[in-house]
Design an enzyme around this catalytic site. Structure first.
Site, PDB file in Angstrom:
ATOM      1  N   GLY A   1       0.774  -1.345   0.058  1.00 39.98           N
ATOM      2  CA  GLY A   1      -0.060   0.011   0.120  1.00 39.98           C
ATOM      3  C   GLY A   1       1.090   1.316  -0.032  1.00 39.98           C
ATOM      4  CG  LEU A   2       2.246   3.305   2.975  1.00 43.41           C
ATOM      5  CD1 LEU A   2       3.522   3.195   3.720  1.00 43.41           C
ATOM      6  CD2 LEU A   2       1.465   4.625   3.575  1.00 43.41           C
ATOM      7  CB  CYS A   3       1.331   3.418  -3.809  1.00 44.13           C
ATOM      8  SG  CYS A   3       0.580   1.801  -4.006  1.00 44.13           S
ATOM      9  N   GLY A   4      -0.967   5.953  -2.612  1.00 44.96           N
ATOM     10  CA  GLY A   4      -2.002   6.691  -3.053  1.00 44.96           C
ATOM     11  C   GLY A   4      -3.465   5.808  -3.450  1.00 44.96           C
TER      12      GLY A   4
ATOM     13  CG  PHE B   1      -1.397   1.978  -8.047  1.00 41.46           C
ATOM     14  CD1 PHE B   1      -1.142   2.526  -9.504  1.00 41.46           C
ATOM     15  CD2 PHE B   1      -1.279   0.856  -7.715  1.00 41.46           C
ATOM     16  CE1 PHE B   1      -0.743   1.394 -10.455  1.00 41.46           C
ATOM     17  CE2 PHE B   1      -0.692  -0.109  -8.603  1.00 41.46           C
ATOM     18  CZ  PHE B   1      -0.486   0.359 -10.073  1.00 41.46           C
TER      19      PHE B   1
END
Lengths: 292, 135
Positions: A89-92, A94
């Protein structure tokens, strides 16, 4: 009103967070460059493959003896959706973007009375889709341990899909992934894998060239179709990696900036409060002296 | 000197070679074939084997390919290999693993045609192994 010590602690913790997001952004930027290079290096192969495919598909035509991977089963009842997402995770937005796109598709298919099966590639998509469609997910593939996406991974996915197809598990297969447009823009895309759709690119070239086929056009096509599926999956995986890194980079850039703003605000109120306290102490001293 | 033409060796991961060459020997499914300029348009699948490329300047290079196909037109040739490495860089462990896989495939095959295919692939790999081992 938080005390001075509380404020100080908060500033320190936001600063630590900012350091982490900053580092993640830089890691993502480095990985993005590599992922982009990989995606670019893979492009010639898929382009040539598409050209050859359209060429040979024209030669064979869609007669009865054409391979089933190309003509399909003639039905349209059971759909397999291969949903490719990221592992982390931690990719907006996406992952949720791809999942939302896939979910819309699933809803439409279900409304039309089709049977839907889902093959999840990547952990995040599985986590999201599991909430609504847990019963439809037939399998998941994890590439968590994989450092660098290579053709072998695409092959494992493709082989699962093809084994299922040969066993009559579905009629139509669609691949969901995110197309990498630029660092800030990734577009969720659906691409039909089976039955194969031959592009009409290079029409003039194929018309002029009369090919000799060794062994025969049908045999080559039979060999070519599985390969083409593998290549398309491989391309999707590479685009996804590049997209994930791009999204992560901009998400972390935002986070770093937000942390900076927060630190500014907190230091402002910290300074104000400290000043207020000093003033208060001064007033106490002065009024104490005046009372004497 | 023979005419030169453009040859490209592409694997899914990258473009290995794109150069002007005079002669390419391809391990076609129905036997080795030498491609020179002005070859008739041909498309062939290839079996695991060694591709020998003779550059326009006379140097020659050899690559090991594992399956794929070649698209030959009069003014060029494109070889789409499933996986390709220069002979000098060949990884013997990888080759051994492929042989092992092929053997397992052969043992696992249930249908006659599957068995035949696996046998064929295994034979080709064994030949390849024998052909480049002494090198």
């Amino acid at each position: 009103m938080p005390s001075l010590k509380d404020l100080k602690n908060r500033i320190a913790s936001v600063k630590a967070t900012q350091k982490i997001t900053k580092a993640m952004q830089m890691v993502a930027a480095a990985k993005l460059r590599r992922a982009q290079e990989a995606a670019e290096a893979a492009r010639p192969y898929s382009q040539r493959m598409a050209a050859v495919m359209s060429n040979i598909a024209q030669a064979v035509g869609s007669g009865d003896d054409a391979p089933r991977l190309m003509t399909g089963t003639g039905k349209d009842d059971v759909h397999l959706l291969v949903v490719c997402t990221a592992e982390r995770g931690l990719c907006g937005g996406f992952n949720s973007q791809i999942a939302r796109f896939a979910r819309e598709h699933i809803r439409r298919l279900l409304a039309d009375g089709k049977t839907v099966k889902i093959l999840c590639v990547g952990k995040k998509g599985f986590d999201i889709l599991r909430r609504d469609y847990a019963s439809l997910i037939i399998e998941r593939v994890d590439f968590r341990e994989v450092k660098r996406m290579s053709f072998v991974q695409a092959e494992t996915v493709a082989e699962k899909v093809m084994t299922l197809f040969e066993a009559g598990g579905f009629d139509v297969c669609t691949l969901f992934y995110s197309e990498f447009k630029s660092v800030i823009s990734q577009v969720p895309t659906a691409q039909q894998l089976i039955p194969a759709t031959a592009g009409s690119a290079d029409a003039d070239r194929s018309a002029s060239a009369v090919y000799d086929y060794e062994p025969g056009a049908e045999e080559i096509l039979e060999d070519l179709l599985p390969r083409s599926i593998k290549v398309q999956i491989f391309r999707a995986l590479l685009e996804n990696v590049a997209g994930e890194m791009g999204a992560k980079m901009s998400a972390m850039d935002n986070a770093t900036r937000n942390a900076g703003e927060m630190i500014d605000k907190l230091s402002m109120s910290y300074n104000r409060q400290r000043q207020a306290q000093i003033t208060k102490e001064l007033i106490e001293i002065i009024s104490g002296a005046e009372a004497l | 000197m023979a005419d030169s033409f453009n040859f490209e060796l592409v694997s899914p991961e990258k473009l290995l070679l794109s150069a002007s060459v005079t002669e390419v020997v391809i391990p076609g499914m129905e036997g080795e074939m030498t491609v020179m300029a002005h070859h008739a348009p041909t498309m062939t699948t290839i079996k695991p084997g060694v591709v020998t490329v003779v550059m326009a300047d006379g140097r020659s290079e050899r690559y090991v390919v594992f399956g794929g196909f070649a698209d030959i037109v009069p003014d060029g040739c494109t070889l789409l290999a499933e996986s390709a490495v220069a002979v000098a860089d060949i990884d013997r462990d990888d080759l051994a693993r492929r042989l092992q896989d092929a053997r397992e495939d052969f043992n696992d095959a249930t249908t006659d045609s599957g068995k035949q295919k696996a046998q064929q692939y295994l034979d080709q790999l064994t030949t390849l192994n024998g052909a480049i081992l002494p090198a």
